[in-house]
Design an enzyme around this catalytic site. Structure first.
Site, PDB file in Angstrom:
ATOM      1  N   ASP A   1       0.836  -1.206   0.000  1.00  0.00           N
ATOM      2  CA  ASP A   1       0.000   0.000   0.000  1.00  0.00           C
ATOM      3  C   ASP A   1       0.869   1.254   0.000  1.00  0.00           C
ATOM      4  OD1 ASP A   1      -2.314   1.819   0.741  1.00  0.00           O
ATOM      5  OD2 ASP A   1      -3.296  -0.118   0.995  1.00  0.00           O
TER       6      ASP A   1
ATOM      7  N   HIS B   1      -3.649   5.856   3.687  1.00  0.00           N
ATOM      8  CA  HIS B   1      -4.440   4.685   3.289  1.00  0.00           C
ATOM      9  C   HIS B   1      -3.861   3.395   3.853  1.00  0.00           C
ATOM     10  CE1 HIS B   1      -6.080   1.649   0.431  1.00  0.00           C
ATOM     11  NE2 HIS B   1      -7.113   2.466   0.341  1.00  0.00           N
TER      12      HIS B   1
ATOM     13  N   ASN C   1     -13.881  -0.308  -6.328  1.00  0.00           N
ATOM     14  CA  ASN C   1     -14.965   0.610  -5.956  1.00  0.00           C
ATOM     15  C   ASN C   1     -15.678   1.180  -7.179  1.00  0.00           C
ATOM     16  OD1 ASN C   1     -14.192   0.311  -3.224  1.00  0.00           O
ATOM     17  ND2 ASN C   1     -12.673   1.928  -3.438  1.00  0.00           N
TER      18      ASN C   1
ATOM     19  N   SER D   1     -11.311  -1.265   0.021  1.00  0.00           N
ATOM     20  CA  SER D   1      -9.975  -1.192   0.632  1.00  0.00           C
ATOM     21  C   SER D   1     -10.025  -1.476   2.121  1.00  0.00           C
ATOM     22  CB  SER D   1      -9.367   0.200   0.420  1.00  0.00           C
ATOM     23  OG  SER D   1      -8.944   0.385  -0.894  1.00  0.00           O
TER      24      SER D   1
END
Length: 377
Positions: A26, A67, A164, A254
């Site tokens: 990430d 994130h 998404n 996520s």
């Protein structure tokens, strides 16, 4: 987080991820946050010139976006900085973390960096890889899909966000479209699928996602001075924890992905000899349908306690199987049958061990069905 943990029944299992390490591929991890302090056992940054970034874009292992830290907190945060009235302990608080940073402070990266992060994670002997990222292609043969499938074949559990791009069908991102990974869609804490959760089938017609988990308005660890943290402060989606260790709210598949990675860590700590397919089957068999079609919810909402009991009853050989979907056709497919018409539908049959199996079709058109094997896995 505790409400999410109770929703998926992870607190009902007497394991907390002991002995398991989860690689978070990430934007990095803020390892100085109290909830994550001492948990990151190795880290590296692929945000450098070797992997496509300009010299002024190079970053170290820290999380300037927020994130990755949020995902790490969901999977394995201790909750030590939780303010009064909150229990923000992650799903598997005793699991360790690997920080495989390949996305910049803007959440951007290159295929070469993601592939390098996967390879590094395997060299670090990651038990589980958690990937809350994706490329727009829904092709199971995309290079990133081939890489994660190879990781699974080598014995590493790979958990991936579906994407998404819902509510449209055929929007699963890669590597979520890969054949061997656990692809995770998102629901809210009442069991309603989120509108943004990507749907199947994949480009080759395989049903996806595999399972779903909570991914709407998830409160987890906020990286210090991160871009998303500052945005969420302005949006009043921010909670101040103890000793300047704070939390923020984010939504997306996520967030559902590391929740399942944490669940996988719990099951692996309970049954260390599980292979990735056995674990995937257990989570799918234990899941509860929320009443949606397979290309929206997969097998349904995970139930860690039920999956644990399935494995406990199947131990030590774990000879378990599952089939997805349970019936055909599934939306968005529909058939208008005319004489001479031919249709192809993909059905996934997963087995925890190599076995000889027979498949029987029932129903008023069973005499017209021809079964063909299209994989050796």
């Amino acid at each position: 987080m505790n409400d999410c943990a109770n929703f998926i029944n992870s607190r009902q299992v007497p394991y907390q991820g002991d002995g398991i390490n989860i690689s978070i591929i990430d934007t990095g991890i803020d390892s100085n946050h109290l909830d994550l302090y001492g948990k990151v056992i190795a880290q590296i940054s692929f945000v450098n010139e070797t992997y496509g970034f300009d010299s002024d874009e190079v970053e170290d292992e820290r999380d300037y976006n927020g994130h990755g830290t949020h995902c790490a907190g969901i999977a394995a945060g201790t909750g030590f900085a939780s303010p009064a009235g909150y229990n923000l302990t992650g799903i598997a608080p005793k699991a360790k973390l690997l920080n495989a940073k390949c996305l910049s402070k803007f959440g951007e990266g290159y295929l070469s960096g993601v592939l390098a992060a996967i390879e590094w994670s395997l060299k670090q002997k990651a038990s589980i890889i958690s990937m809350s990222l994706g490329f727009s292609s829904s092709d199971p043969d995309h290079p990133i899909c081939r890489a994660v499938d190879q990781a699974v074949n080598n014995g590493t559990v790979v958990v991936v966000a579906a994407g998404n791009s819902g509510p449209f069908f055929s929007t699963i991102a890669s590597p979520g479209a890969a054949r061997g990974v656990l692809t995770v869609g998102a629901c809210d804490k009442n069991g309603t699928i989120t509108s943004f959760s990507s749907r199947g089938p994949t480009l080759l017609g395989y049903p996806d996602p595999d399972i779903i988990a909570p991914g709407l308005n998830i409160l987890s660890v906020a990286a210090s001075n991160s871009i998303l943290g500052k945005i969420q402060q302005l949006e009043n989606e921010y909670v101040y924890g103890l000793f300047y260790n704070n939390y923020m709210v984010l939504s997306g598949t996520s967030m559902a992905c590391p929740m399942v990675a944490g669940a996988a860590a719990i099951l692996l700590s309970a049954f260390p000899n599980l292979n990735p397919y056995q674990l995937r089957i257990a989570l799918m068999k234990g899941a509860k349908s929320l009443g949606y079609s397979t290309n929206i919810e997969g097998a349904g909402l995970i139930d860690v306690k039920k999956s644990y009991n399935i494995l406990k009853n199947a131990s030590p050989n774990f000879n378990i199987t599952t089939v997805l979907p349970k019936s055909i056709p599934i939306p968005p497919n529909s058939y208008s049958i005319f004489p001479g018409s031919q249709y192809t539908e993909n059905v996934i049959i997963l087995s925890g061990t190599k076995i000889n199996m027979s498949v029987e079709c029932t129903g008023n058109i069973s005499q017209f069905i021809i079964l063909q094997n299209n994989t050796n896995n």
